[in-house]
Write a protein that holds these residues in place. Structure first.
Motif, PDB file in Angstrom:
ATOM      1  N   PHE A  79      71.182  99.921  40.209  1.00  0.00           N
ATOM      2  CA  PHE A  79      71.461 101.014  41.132  1.00  0.00           C
ATOM      3  C   PHE A  79      71.310 102.375  40.458  1.00  0.00           C
ATOM      4  N   ASP A  80      70.768 102.363  39.237  1.00  0.00           N
ATOM      5  CA  ASP A  80      70.568 103.596  38.468  1.00  0.00           C
ATOM      6  C   ASP A  80      71.843 104.429  38.358  1.00  0.00           C
ATOM      7  N   LEU A  81      72.967 103.760  38.196  1.00  0.00           N
ATOM      8  CA  LEU A  81      74.244 104.455  38.024  1.00  0.00           C
ATOM      9  C   LEU A  81      74.355 104.942  36.580  1.00  0.00           C
ATOM     10  N   PRO A  82      75.045 106.043  36.361  1.00  0.00           N
ATOM     11  CA  PRO A  82      75.188 106.531  34.985  1.00  0.00           C
ATOM     12  C   PRO A  82      75.981 105.538  34.127  1.00  0.00           C
ATOM     13  N   ALA A  83      75.610 105.480  32.876  1.00  0.00           N
ATOM     14  CA  ALA A  83      76.297 104.569  31.948  1.00  0.00           C
ATOM     15  C   ALA A  83      77.737 105.036  31.733  1.00  0.00           C
ATOM     16  N   ALA A  84      78.603 104.082  31.461  1.00  0.00           N
ATOM     17  CA  ALA A  84      80.010 104.392  31.174  1.00  0.00           C
ATOM     18  C   ALA A  84      80.095 105.188  29.872  1.00  0.00           C
ATOM     19  N   PRO A  85      81.139 105.994  29.713  1.00  0.00           N
ATOM     20  CA  PRO A  85      81.288 106.792  28.498  1.00  0.00           C
ATOM     21  C   PRO A  85      81.876 106.004  27.327  1.00  0.00           C
ATOM     22  N   ILE A  86      82.083 104.712  27.515  1.00  0.00           N
ATOM     23  CA  ILE A  86      82.643 103.857  26.464  1.00  0.00           C
ATOM     24  C   ILE A  86      81.767 102.635  26.281  1.00  0.00           C
ATOM     25  N   ASN A  87      81.985 101.941  25.171  1.00  0.00           N
ATOM     26  CA  ASN A  87      81.327 100.655  24.952  1.00  0.00           C
ATOM     27  C   ASN A  87      82.242  99.556  25.464  1.00  0.00           C
ATOM     28  N   PHE A  88      81.695  98.669  26.250  1.00  0.00           N
ATOM     29  CA  PHE A  88      82.470  97.529  26.729  1.00  0.00           C
ATOM     30  C   PHE A  88      82.373  96.418  25.704  1.00  0.00           C
ATOM     31  N   LEU A  89      83.493  95.783  25.445  1.00  0.00           N
ATOM     32  CA  LEU A  89      83.564  94.683  24.492  1.00  0.00           C
ATOM     33  C   LEU A  89      84.134  93.473  25.209  1.00  0.00           C
ATOM     34  N   PRO A  90      83.750  92.277  24.786  1.00  0.00           N
ATOM     35  CA  PRO A  90      84.389  91.100  25.373  1.00  0.00           C
ATOM     36  C   PRO A  90      85.900  91.188  25.146  1.00  0.00           C
ATOM     37  N   VAL A  91      86.665  90.827  26.160  1.00  0.00           N
ATOM     38  CA  VAL A  91      88.121  90.938  26.095  1.00  0.00           C
ATOM     39  C   VAL A  91      88.682  90.197  24.880  1.00  0.00           C
ATOM     40  N   GLU A  92      88.067  89.094  24.507  1.00  0.00           N
ATOM     41  CA  GLU A  92      88.536  88.320  23.351  1.00  0.00           C
ATOM     42  C   GLU A  92      88.396  89.092  22.041  1.00  0.00           C
ATOM     43  N   ASP A  93      87.526  90.116  22.013  1.00  0.00           N
ATOM     44  CA  ASP A  93      87.375  90.939  20.810  1.00  0.00           C
ATOM     45  C   ASP A  93      88.501  91.967  20.683  1.00  0.00           C
ATOM     46  N   ILE A  94      89.290  92.131  21.744  1.00  0.00           N
ATOM     47  CA  ILE A  94      90.366  93.120  21.731  1.00  0.00           C
ATOM     48  C   ILE A  94      91.741  92.454  21.743  1.00  0.00           C
ATOM     49  N   ILE A  95      91.931  91.490  22.645  1.00  0.00           N
ATOM     50  CA  ILE A  95      93.234  90.831  22.763  1.00  0.00           C
ATOM     51  C   ILE A  95      93.244  89.581  21.892  1.00  0.00           C
ATOM     52  N   LYS A  96      94.256  89.463  21.064  1.00  0.00           N
ATOM     53  CA  LYS A  96      94.407  88.283  20.208  1.00  0.00           C
ATOM     54  C   LYS A  96      95.206  87.197  20.933  1.00  0.00           C
ATOM     55  N   ASN A  97      94.868  85.968  20.655  1.00  0.00           N
ATOM     56  CA  ASN A  97      95.670  84.816  21.067  1.00  0.00           C
ATOM     57  C   ASN A  97      95.984  84.765  22.560  1.00  0.00           C
ATOM     58  N   VAL A  98      94.973  84.976  23.389  1.00  0.00           N
ATOM     59  CA  VAL A  98      95.176  84.860  24.829  1.00  0.00           C
ATOM     60  C   VAL A  98      94.083  83.962  25.407  1.00  0.00           C
ATOM     61  N   GLU A  99      94.484  83.102  26.327  1.00  0.00           N
ATOM     62  CA  GLU A  99      93.503  82.256  27.014  1.00  0.00           C
ATOM     63  C   GLU A  99      92.761  83.114  28.025  1.00  0.00           C
ATOM     64  N   VAL A 100      91.426  82.987  28.039  1.00  0.00           N
ATOM     65  CA  VAL A 100      90.587  83.750  28.961  1.00  0.00           C
ATOM     66  C   VAL A 100      89.686  82.772  29.705  1.00  0.00           C
ATOM     67  N   ARG A 101      89.664  82.928  31.041  1.00  0.00           N
ATOM     68  CA  ARG A 101      88.751  82.129  31.863  1.00  0.00           C
ATOM     69  C   ARG A 101      87.911  83.091  32.696  1.00  0.00           C
ATOM     70  N   GLY A 102      86.623  82.912  32.632  1.00  0.00           N
ATOM     71  CA  GLY A 102      85.701  83.756  33.375  1.00  0.00           C
ATOM     72  C   GLY A 102      84.427  83.933  32.582  1.00  0.00           C
ATOM     73  N   PRO A 103      83.373  84.376  33.172  1.00  0.00           N
ATOM     74  CA  PRO A 103      83.265  84.749  34.570  1.00  0.00           C
ATOM     75  C   PRO A 103      83.174  83.523  35.485  1.00  0.00           C
ATOM     76  N   ALA A 104      83.377  83.773  36.764  1.00  0.00           N
ATOM     77  CA  ALA A 104      83.239  82.716  37.760  1.00  0.00           C
ATOM     78  C   ALA A 104      81.750  82.458  38.003  1.00  0.00           C
ATOM     79  N   GLU A 105      81.485  81.453  38.771  1.00  0.00           N
ATOM     80  CA  GLU A 105      80.110  81.153  39.179  1.00  0.00           C
ATOM     81  C   GLU A 105      80.107  80.953  40.684  1.00  0.00           C
ATOM     82  N   GLY A 106      78.932  80.998  41.267  1.00  0.00           N
ATOM     83  CA  GLY A 106      78.800  80.635  42.666  1.00  0.00           C
ATOM     84  C   GLY A 106      79.300  81.679  43.646  1.00  0.00           C
TER      85      GLY A 106
END
Length: 163
Positions: free
Chosen positions: A119-146
């Motif tokens: 959609f040619d939207l402007p890029a975010a002003p931050i770098n996105f990181l996988p949540v597991e790279d930031i939060i320690k010791n938490v179960e993560v499920r996602g992304p969904a499918e379908g």
């Protein structure tokens, strides 16, 4: 990516989609989140309110504040956050600092970025990181499918087409 979304997860993610639809109807971005306690009850919900409040009014950070103010440390750890999109770094940090438990999300930050590029939207002003790279010791499920993933994608695209 872990996409091991359960049928129980789907029930709560559908509520997140309803909140995201409310957000879009209110002129905001398509994000919604819920907190679910160990008994399977939704104890708090929030939608994106960036246009109403500030750029920081993400539903996940609102729920992290709610949890910090209303739950014990033990209850936080047993609480699951369901959300339409993988946390941004700000929301990841809030989730981790409050000590919330499992995180379940519909679309990844990487997927959202790919959709935004179309959609040619402007890029975010931050770098996105996988949540597991930031939060320690938490179960993560996602992304969904379908179907659920397609629903949030269409909701974002519908919102972006209006702008």
């Amino acid at each position: 990516m872990k996409n091991n979304i359960t049928t129980t997860d789907e029930k709560y993610l559908r509520r997140c989609l309803e909140l995201a639809k409310e957000s879009v109807a209110a002129g905001d971005e398509a994000f919604g989140s819920v907190l679910v306690n160990q008994a399977g009850e939704i104890i708090a919900d929030a939608r994106n309110r960036v246009n109403e409040k500030t750029i920081l009014a993400h539903p996940e950070i609102d729920l992290a504040y709610w949890a910090a103010e209303n739950l014990s440390k033990e209850d936080c750890a047993k609480t699951t956050m369901y959300t339409t999109g993988e946390h941004c770094p700000m929301c990841s940090a809030a989730h981790g600092w409050v000590g919330l438990g499992t995180l379940v999300y519909l679309s990844s930050a990487k997927q959202l970025g790919e959709w935004q590029k179309k959609f040619d939207l402007p890029a975010a002003p931050i770098n996105f990181l996988p949540v597991e790279d930031i939060i320690k010791n938490v179960e993560v499920r996602g992304p969904a499918e379908g179907e659920l993933l397609e629903e949030i994608k269409k909701l974002h695209e519908m919102n972006w087409s209006k702008k």
